[in-house]
Structures are given as C-alpha cells and as structure tokens.
Motif scaffolding. Structure first.
Motif, PDB file in Angstrom:
ATOM      1  N   LEU A  34       0.780  -1.237   0.000  1.00 11.10           N
ATOM      2  CA  LEU A  34       0.000   0.000   0.000  1.00 11.10           C
ATOM      3  C   LEU A  34       0.812   1.287   0.000  1.00 11.10           C
ATOM      4  N   ARG A  35       2.133   1.201   0.199  1.00 12.13           N
ATOM      5  CA  ARG A  35       2.915   2.437   0.303  1.00 12.13           C
ATOM      6  C   ARG A  35       2.771   3.300  -0.952  1.00 12.13           C
ATOM      7  N   ALA A  36       3.037   2.727  -2.128  1.00 12.68           N
ATOM      8  CA  ALA A  36       3.006   3.534  -3.352  1.00 12.68           C
ATOM      9  C   ALA A  36       1.605   4.094  -3.625  1.00 12.68           C
ATOM     10  N   PRO A  37       0.540   3.255  -3.560  1.00 14.47           N
ATOM     11  CA  PRO A  37      -0.796   3.828  -3.753  1.00 14.47           C
ATOM     12  C   PRO A  37      -1.135   4.919  -2.732  1.00 14.47           C
ATOM     13  N   LEU A  39       0.991   6.902  -1.133  1.00 17.14           N
ATOM     14  CA  LEU A  39       1.760   8.112  -1.455  1.00 17.14           C
ATOM     15  C   LEU A  39       1.107   8.882  -2.600  1.00 17.14           C
ATOM     16  N   ARG A  40       0.635   8.138  -3.608  1.00 14.58           N
ATOM     17  CA  ARG A  40      -0.011   8.830  -4.732  1.00 14.58           C
ATOM     18  C   ARG A  40      -1.326   9.479  -4.296  1.00 14.58           C
ATOM     19  N   HIS A  43      -0.542  12.544  -2.359  1.00 17.83           N
ATOM     20  CA  HIS A  43      -0.079  13.574  -3.289  1.00 17.83           C
ATOM     21  C   HIS A  43      -1.277  14.290  -3.908  1.00 17.83           C
ATOM     22  N   VAL A  49       5.817  14.038  -1.938  1.00 14.66           N
ATOM     23  CA  VAL A  49       6.178  12.643  -1.684  1.00 14.66           C
ATOM     24  C   VAL A  49       7.016  12.518  -0.411  1.00 14.66           C
ATOM     25  N   GLU A  53       6.032  10.344   2.772  1.00 15.85           N
ATOM     26  CA  GLU A  53       6.774   9.214   3.355  1.00 15.85           C
ATOM     27  C   GLU A  53       6.709   9.258   4.886  1.00 15.85           C
ATOM     28  N   PHE A  81      -6.064   3.620   4.535  1.00 20.92           N
ATOM     29  CA  PHE A  81      -6.330   4.846   3.780  1.00 20.92           C
ATOM     30  C   PHE A  81      -7.086   5.882   4.616  1.00 20.92           C
ATOM     31  N   VAL A 144     -10.056   9.005  -7.128  1.00 23.20           N
ATOM     32  CA  VAL A 144      -8.620   8.710  -7.001  1.00 23.20           C
ATOM     33  C   VAL A 144      -8.423   7.386  -6.260  1.00 23.20           C
ATOM     34  N   ARG A 146     -10.480   4.902  -6.241  1.00 19.35           N
ATOM     35  CA  ARG A 146     -10.827   3.839  -7.202  1.00 19.35           C
ATOM     36  C   ARG A 146      -9.661   3.623  -8.165  1.00 19.35           C
ATOM     37  N   ALA A 147      -9.023   4.732  -8.600  1.00 13.04           N
ATOM     38  CA  ALA A 147      -7.894   4.613  -9.529  1.00 13.04           C
ATOM     39  C   ALA A 147      -6.737   3.864  -8.881  1.00 13.04           C
ATOM     40  N   GLU A 148      -6.621   3.973  -7.554  1.00  8.29           N
ATOM     41  CA  GLU A 148      -5.556   3.260  -6.861  1.00  8.29           C
ATOM     42  C   GLU A 148      -5.945   1.811  -6.580  1.00  8.29           C
ATOM     43  N   GLY A 149      -7.105   1.400  -7.075  1.00  8.79           N
ATOM     44  CA  GLY A 149      -7.454  -0.014  -7.023  1.00  8.79           C
ATOM     45  C   GLY A 149      -8.275  -0.450  -5.816  1.00  8.79           C
TER      46      GLY A 149
ATOM     47  N   PHE B  52      -9.643   8.193 -17.057  1.00  4.44           N
ATOM     48  CA  PHE B  52      -9.304   8.810 -15.777  1.00  4.44           C
ATOM     49  C   PHE B  52      -8.075   8.140 -15.166  1.00  4.44           C
ATOM     50  N   LEU B  53      -7.981   6.796 -15.270  1.00  4.49           N
ATOM     51  CA  LEU B  53      -6.803   6.100 -14.735  1.00  4.49           C
ATOM     52  C   LEU B  53      -5.537   6.653 -15.379  1.00  4.49           C
ATOM     53  N   HIS B  56      -4.793  10.109 -14.060  1.00  3.76           N
ATOM     54  CA  HIS B  56      -4.286   9.992 -12.694  1.00  3.76           C
ATOM     55  C   HIS B  56      -2.810   9.576 -12.696  1.00  3.76           C
ATOM     56  N   PRO B  61       3.160  11.483  -8.929  1.00  2.50           N
ATOM     57  CA  PRO B  61       4.601  11.702  -8.798  1.00  2.50           C
ATOM     58  C   PRO B  61       5.337  10.375  -8.929  1.00  2.50           C
ATOM     59  N   ILE B  63       7.495   7.514  -7.516  1.00  2.00           N
ATOM     60  CA  ILE B  63       7.630   6.989  -6.157  1.00  2.00           C
ATOM     61  C   ILE B  63       9.036   6.405  -6.011  1.00  2.00           C
ATOM     62  N   GLN B 158      -6.639  -5.223  -6.247  1.00  2.00           N
ATOM     63  CA  GLN B 158      -6.110  -3.866  -6.331  1.00  2.00           C
ATOM     64  C   GLN B 158      -5.273  -3.669  -7.597  1.00  2.00           C
ATOM     65  N   ARG B 161      -7.510  -3.552 -10.653  1.00  2.00           N
ATOM     66  CA  ARG B 161      -8.255  -2.298 -10.729  1.00  2.00           C
ATOM     67  C   ARG B 161      -7.381  -1.132 -11.147  1.00  2.00           C
ATOM     68  N   GLN B 162      -6.150  -1.128 -10.674  1.00  2.00           N
ATOM     69  CA  GLN B 162      -5.239  -0.061 -11.096  1.00  2.00           C
ATOM     70  C   GLN B 162      -5.056  -0.071 -12.603  1.00  2.00           C
TER      71      GLN B 162
END
Lengths: 185, 263
Positions: A34-37, A39-40, A43, A49, A53, A81, A144, A146-149, B52-53, B56, B61, B63, B158, B161-162
C-alpha cells in the motif's frame, strides 16, 4: 524518534513473541502493498512525496498498534487509507498555516509517439481535467481511490461514507467524464 | 435492476467493477444481451474510467524505491515492540543495509501509449519492479511449489483495478511478478501486473520461459543477478530477444507452463 517512544510506552502487552512477529510480518506485507498507492493518494491531497513518506511511516506504526491490540481487521486497506487521509489532511493544514498558498501544480506532459497523437491526448486530458476539477472534493477523492485499485467497501471505510454513497459518487463522476468524451469525439 | 427499460449508470458501473452479487450481476448481464443502448453506455463508462486512470497516472509523482522507507519502518517497529529486542533488530537492520541486501529497482522505461489495455509490458509508472539481491545458492535452490498462489485476493483485486480491469475474465491473465520471486522479485505492488495469459505473441508463458532461463544463467554464474533483474524490469521482451537470440518467441515457449492463470 520521540513519537516512536511515546507509542512504545502505549503499546499494550502483546501475548507472545510469535504473535508480535506475525503482526510485524503482516504490517510489512501491507506496507509493501500500500505504500506507493497511499503516497499517490496523499499527493492528490496536496502532500509532497517526502512529506508523504513521513505520514506513511506514522500510518503503519499506528497499524501495528491497531493489530497488536487485537482490534478489527476485516477492512485493513480501508483502515490504512482512512488513517492516511486524516493524517495527510492534518499535515497539510499545518503546512498551510505556516506558509499559505503553495498549491502543488499539476503539470501535464505527454510522451506519446507522434505529435498528432500528443495534441489529441493533451486535448482529451484538458477536457478530463476540467471535468475533474469541477467535481466536489469528495467525488474526486473517491475517484482517485478507485484509480488506486480500492474496492468500494474500502473507499467507504477510508472516507467514512456508506457503500451506496461511494457507488453513486463514482457513477456520477464517471457519467460526467463519459458525457464529455462523447460530446467531443 | 430498476423498473426503467435501461440499466442506470450506477448499475452498469457496479457490474463493470465486479461490485454486484452473483444474482444481480446475472440480471445485468442478461439485460445487456438485449439492450444495445446499455452496452454502448457501459462501454462509455469503461472508457471514461480508463481515461481517468491514465490522467491519474500522468499526474502522479514518481515513487522512490521502497527499500529505505521499508528499512525505516522495520527499525521503528523494532524499537516499538520491546527495548531489548530493539538493539538486536537495529543491528540486524543496519547489517542488512550495510550488506546491501535490499536492492529495489525503479526504472523509467519508455512510457506506454495512453489508454491501451494491459499488454505484454507493464506500465512503468505503476509497475517499475521491486527486487532484492539473493545469494546465488538461493537462486539455485529456489523451488516454488506448483500452482501456489502467494498473492492475496485483496492485493490481486487492487492490481487489476489499477489497470482498469474491474472484473478479470477467468483465466485471461496471470497476475505476474515483473521480476519473478526466483530472481529476487518482491511481493510489492510495484512488482505486480496483470499480464495476458496466452493472448498475443509475448504472453506470460513466454515470459516464464525467460525467467527460468535467466535463473539458470545466474545460478551457473554466467549472469549477475542484478543485471538479470534490471533487464527483465526494463523490457523483458528485449531481454528475451537478447538471451534467446531470437526476435520472436520460440515455438516451444508458447507452451511452457509454469504459473497458472488467475481465475
């Protein structure tokens, strides 16, 4: 470091070394996932970033305490989250009080192969951006996440919304995005 | 389903994202069979989601690799759990760092064209690869149990979905490690992507053949592990061409079976 010791003193006694190690392993596994999602996502809330962290570290220390205390674990992604969202907002508010302004500028670049495609993509992105910017803050956050999954129940937990509210927020936003696409294609 | 002749945006989206229970999903599925307007709307919503993905990802940024952050968390957790242990774990963490055991790769390969469904190469912004250096004996002895599924359902969801896949078609994808665990690849979300299982020329079976070949080369001492990791993360197809000396996948590799698809 000080905060670490403060937490250390407040960790309730964990039954055995075994369970402590298994909690550590679980926290590390979720951290890798989950770190990268996270962080995004932070952001997108306006956090850099490197500030992100620091917040992520705090989130996962809190996750350790949460698990070590045997608290609910049925929606840990949503939990991570939610805590991340709250800490990021606090951090951002502190920053804004100290130095008002300083909004993270979103720049659009395009690495597509040929110039025509670049122009087409940029035009499409501008249209999307203008729709996205007109959305409510809450709707944007749902999108956002949802975009992170995240699954809808995780988004609901993260933002303190009902499942139905997440579904209607996402379909409202994507409905708007789909309409603009159609109008201009 | 509501009593209007058409499915609502919300119903279509819930179906797309695999958020309906089996019964509801079947009702929508049946309705879509007979309603061209609803199918068209569903495709618009899917397209909007994929666009949208993409937006986004473009705004997101870069990582940094996870190893510094991960070592920092380990150290903090060690101090947090108990003070006598802290010393021991601190030492372990430091020596691990000093030995450079954690190595992670963040590679900026050529970006994929926009709005393309997952192809044979992952999106480097989502999946740059993450790995550590293993001792050679371990690369040689590493045996993965056949059919073992290490990735949890939640993580798999996850990753799909990404990549804009709300409900993967059964058997269509392998949830693949960009850098395979046998080559030191980590269970990190930045090292996982849905690779088409057998569609297309450069499918996951072909990649599995490359991974096995590289593992043998590393084990035999003919290739540095770090090099293998870097090349496979940067562009595994280029690595395949280089190490097999063939511009196209060798026929037998299309049938090479190592990992099972996600269902």
């Amino acid at each position: 470091m000080e905060s670490v010791w403060r937490i250390a003193r407040s960790v309730p006694g964990v039954a055995s070394t075994d369970s402590r190690l298994s909690v550590e392993r679980e926290v590390s596994a979720l951290f890798a996932e989950l770190r990268a999602p996270l962080l995004r996502y932070m952001h997108s809330l306006g956090l850099s970033v490197s500030d992100g962290e620091d917040v992520v570290q705090e989130v996962f220390l809190q996750l350790f305490r949460h698990l070590a205390a045997g608290k609910p674990r049925d929606n840990l992604r949503g939990w991570v989250f939610r805590v991340g969202h709250n800490l990021a907002r606090k951090h951002r508010q502190r920053q804004l009080r100290q130095a008002p302004g300083g909004v993270v500028e979103l720049e659009m670049t395009d690495e597509a192969s040929n110039p025509e495609e670049q122009i087409r993509n940029l035009a499409l992105q501008r249209r999307l951006m203008s729709v996205v910017q007109a959305l409510s803050e809450r709707d944007r956050q749902c999108l956002v996440l949802r975009a992170e999954g995240l699954r809808y129940r995780e988004i609901a937990e993260a933002l303190g919304m009902s499942l139905g509210a997440v579904a209607s927020s996402l379909s409202r936003s994507l409905g708007k995005l789909a309409i603009t696409g159609e109008r201009y294609e | 389903m509501s009593d209007t002749p058409h499915a609502s945006d919300q119903e279509l989206l819930l179906a797309l994202d695999g958020e309906l229970d089996a019964h509801q999903a079947q009702l929508i599925e049946q309705h879509l069979l007979h309603c061209a307007a609803c199918r068209a709307r569903r495709d618009q919503l899917q397209q909007a989601l994929v666009e949208f993905l993409e937006l986004h990802r473009r705004k997101a940024p870069a990582i940094p690799p996870a190893e510094a952050a991960s070592a920092r968390l380990k150290a903090a957790l060690a101090e947090l759990t108990s003070q006598p242990r802290a010393k021991r774990w601190g030492l372990v963490a430091r020596s691990l760092l000093a030995a450079g055991i954690f190595g992670a790769l963040l590679l900026l390969a050529a970006l994929l064209e926009s709005r393309r469904p997952p192809g044979p190469l992952p999106d480097p912004r989502l999946t740059p690869g993450a790995a550590r250096i293993l001792p050679r004996q371990q690369v040689c002895s590493m045996v993965k149990p056949p059919g073992a599924r290490a990735v949890s359902q939640a993580l798999a969801d996850q990753v799909f979905r990404q990549y804009g896949i709300g409900k993967p078609r059964p058997g269509a994808y392998e949830l693949d490690y960009l850098i395979s665990p046998e080559l030191g690849g980590l269970d990190d979300i930045q090292n996982l992507w849905p690779q088409p299982y057998s569609e297309g020329e450069w499918n996951s079976r072909v990649k599995d053949a490359l991974e096995e070949h590289l593992r043998r080369l590393v084990c035999d001492g003919r290739l540095e592990l770090a090099t293998a990791q870097r090349e496979i993360a940067k562009d595994w197809i280029a690595a395949y061409r280089k190490y097999f000396g063939s511009l196209r996948p060798i026929a037998e590799h299309a049938f090479f079976v190592k990992d099972l698809p996600w269902d």
